[in-house]
Design a protein around this motif. Structure first.
Motif, PDB file in Angstrom:
ATOM      1  N   PRO A 127      31.209  -4.726  -8.656  1.00  0.00           N
ATOM      2  CA  PRO A 127      31.931  -5.868  -8.090  1.00  0.00           C
ATOM      3  C   PRO A 127      30.965  -6.924  -7.563  1.00  0.00           C
ATOM      4  CG  PRO A 127      31.917  -4.048  -6.535  1.00  0.00           C
ATOM      5  CD  PRO A 127      31.286  -3.528  -7.795  1.00  0.00           C
ATOM      6  N   PRO A 128      31.434  -8.171  -7.453  1.00  0.00           N
ATOM      7  CA  PRO A 128      30.592  -9.222  -6.869  1.00  0.00           C
ATOM      8  C   PRO A 128      30.247  -8.893  -5.415  1.00  0.00           C
ATOM      9  CG  PRO A 128      32.507 -10.151  -7.986  1.00  0.00           C
ATOM     10  CD  PRO A 128      32.727  -8.683  -7.909  1.00  0.00           C
ATOM     11  N   SER A 129      29.110  -9.344  -4.973  1.00  0.00           N
ATOM     12  CA  SER A 129      28.674  -9.112  -3.591  1.00  0.00           C
ATOM     13  C   SER A 129      29.050 -10.304  -2.727  1.00  0.00           C
ATOM     14  CB  SER A 129      27.169  -8.870  -3.550  1.00  0.00           C
ATOM     15  OG  SER A 129      26.466  -9.981  -4.095  1.00  0.00           O
ATOM     16  N   GLY A 130      29.040 -10.080  -1.422  1.00  0.00           N
ATOM     17  CA  GLY A 130      29.352 -11.154  -0.484  1.00  0.00           C
ATOM     18  C   GLY A 130      30.850 -11.424  -0.401  1.00  0.00           C
ATOM     19  N   LYS A 131      31.188 -12.525   0.298  1.00  0.00           N
ATOM     20  CA  LYS A 131      32.588 -12.911   0.480  1.00  0.00           C
ATOM     21  C   LYS A 131      33.187 -13.381  -0.846  1.00  0.00           C
ATOM     22  CE  LYS A 131      33.842 -12.789   4.975  1.00  0.00           C
ATOM     23  NZ  LYS A 131      35.142 -12.371   5.528  1.00  0.00           N
ATOM     24  N   VAL A 132      34.372 -12.859  -1.146  1.00  0.00           N
ATOM     25  CA  VAL A 132      35.075 -13.272  -2.357  1.00  0.00           C
ATOM     26  C   VAL A 132      36.539 -13.540  -2.001  1.00  0.00           C
ATOM     27  CG1 VAL A 132      33.569 -12.018  -3.949  1.00  0.00           C
ATOM     28  CG2 VAL A 132      35.577 -10.881  -2.990  1.00  0.00           C
TER      29      VAL A 132
ATOM     30  N   THR B  89      35.382  -8.669   1.511  1.00  0.00           N
ATOM     31  CA  THR B  89      34.160  -8.147   0.884  1.00  0.00           C
ATOM     32  C   THR B  89      34.496  -6.874   0.130  1.00  0.00           C
ATOM     33  OG1 THR B  89      32.853  -9.017   2.727  1.00  0.00           O
ATOM     34  CG2 THR B  89      31.791  -7.415   1.290  1.00  0.00           C
ATOM     35  N   TYR B  90      34.054  -6.784  -1.121  1.00  0.00           N
ATOM     36  CA  TYR B  90      34.313  -5.594  -1.910  1.00  0.00           C
ATOM     37  C   TYR B  90      33.548  -4.399  -1.350  1.00  0.00           C
ATOM     38  CZ  TYR B  90      36.879  -7.828  -5.750  1.00  0.00           C
ATOM     39  OH  TYR B  90      37.823  -8.461  -6.511  1.00  0.00           O
TER      40      TYR B  90
ATOM     41  N   LEU C 140      39.324  -0.056 -10.069  1.00  0.00           N
ATOM     42  CA  LEU C 140      39.941  -0.364  -8.778  1.00  0.00           C
ATOM     43  C   LEU C 140      38.856  -0.501  -7.715  1.00  0.00           C
ATOM     44  CD1 LEU C 140      42.557  -0.472  -6.975  1.00  0.00           C
ATOM     45  CD2 LEU C 140      42.254   1.985  -6.677  1.00  0.00           C
ATOM     46  N   THR C 141      38.833  -1.641  -7.045  1.00  0.00           N
ATOM     47  CA  THR C 141      37.838  -1.885  -6.005  1.00  0.00           C
ATOM     48  C   THR C 141      38.555  -2.259  -4.715  1.00  0.00           C
ATOM     49  OG1 THR C 141      36.399  -2.769  -7.732  1.00  0.00           O
ATOM     50  CG2 THR C 141      35.688  -3.054  -5.459  1.00  0.00           C
TER      51      THR C 141
END
Length: 276
Positions: free
Chosen positions: A131-136, A80-81, A101-102
């Motif tokens: 950044p995208p949310s949730g599991k990536v 997760t970000y 940078l994330t």
């Protein structure tokens, strides 16, 4: 045969020359070998990077800790970000910009820095996409931690909040509230319209400043060897000239003008001192 060559002074000069020339040639050859090794390692690193892009990505945990063998390898990580930082003063294709940078928090509790892309201009949080949310799940090239002063990494301090000069666990430990892997990942494709950051050369494998320093030192050592030979011939020529002058009866003090301490000769016909 010049007899002066058998004097202790010239024995010392000749011994020095006979030792100095091979030493300079050896050091120049060694520095040239160092440069050739760096050229070979640069070529090997480029081939390894191209080959790594064709390989199937491996889990991040299998490639850590990162070294020369695993640097540039394709890896994948899921998490997760979290916190997002900007890395200013980074060039891409000759243009100035910054990295986005994330931190990706993985299931092992640590986070891996992920460079999601590059944007032109001055580092500005408003320009960086969220950044995208949730599991990536991310896929990219694994890179070793950066050190200030290497590969163009700036060592500038006093950056604004939300920025870091280098991508390393040591630099991020005071910026995020969790442990960070001593490595980072650059995505194969830039996120949210950003440009992907290419894989950087592994330290001590590229044609960097150190490589061209080795090449410069090579030239210096060979110049030193030539200078020793030049000075030997110059001293020899002077000694030969002195020997010839001595054979002709020309002494150094005779070649000069009459000094003040030398009494002038009496003119011809002049009367000498009168007797009593």
């Amino acid at each position: 045969m010049y007899r002066f060559l058998l004097t202790p002074r010239w024995w010392g000069i000749n011994v020095f020359v006979l030792l100095a020339i091979p030493f300079c040639v050896f050091m120049g050859s060694w520095q040239l070998g160092r440069f050739e090794d760096r050229v070979d390692s640069h070529r090997g690193a480029s081939e390894q990077a191209a080959q790594s892009r064709r390989e199937a990505p491996r889990p991040l945990t299998e490639l850590l800790p990162v070294d020369k063998a695993t640097a540039g390898k394709q890896t994948t990580a899921t998490g997760t970000y979290g916190e997002q930082l900007l890395v200013p003063d980074r060039e891409l294709d000759g243009k100035r910009g910054f990295y986005v940078l994330t931190l990706l928090r993985t299931d092992d509790g640590k986070a891996v820095p992920v460079v999601r892309g590059w944007l032109p201009g001055t580092a500005d949080p408003a320009k960086a996409p969220a950044p995208p949310s949730g599991k990536v799940t991310v896929t990219g090239a694994l890179q070793p931690s950066e050190n200030p002063g290497e590969n163009g990494v700036s060592a500038a301090g006093g950056l604004p909040a939300g920025q870091t000069a280098a991508i390393s666990a040591a630099s991020l430990v005071n910026l995020v509230p969790y442990d960070v892997h001593d490595a980072w990942v650059t995505l194969n494709e830039g996120d949210s319209g950003m440009r992907a950051v290419p894989v950087a050369a592994t330290p001590d494998t590229g044609l960097d400043l150190k490589a061209f320093q080795n090449l410069g030192y090579t030239g210096e050592w060979f110049v030193f060897a030539g200078f020793v030979v030049f000075m030997w011939f110059r001293l020899l020529r002077r000694e030969i000239e002195f020997a010839r002058d001595a054979e002709l009866g020309i002494l150094p003090e005779e070649s000069g003008s009459v000094t003040d301490e030398t009494p002038a000769a009496a003119p011809s016909g002049a009367a000498g001192p009168s007797g009593g």
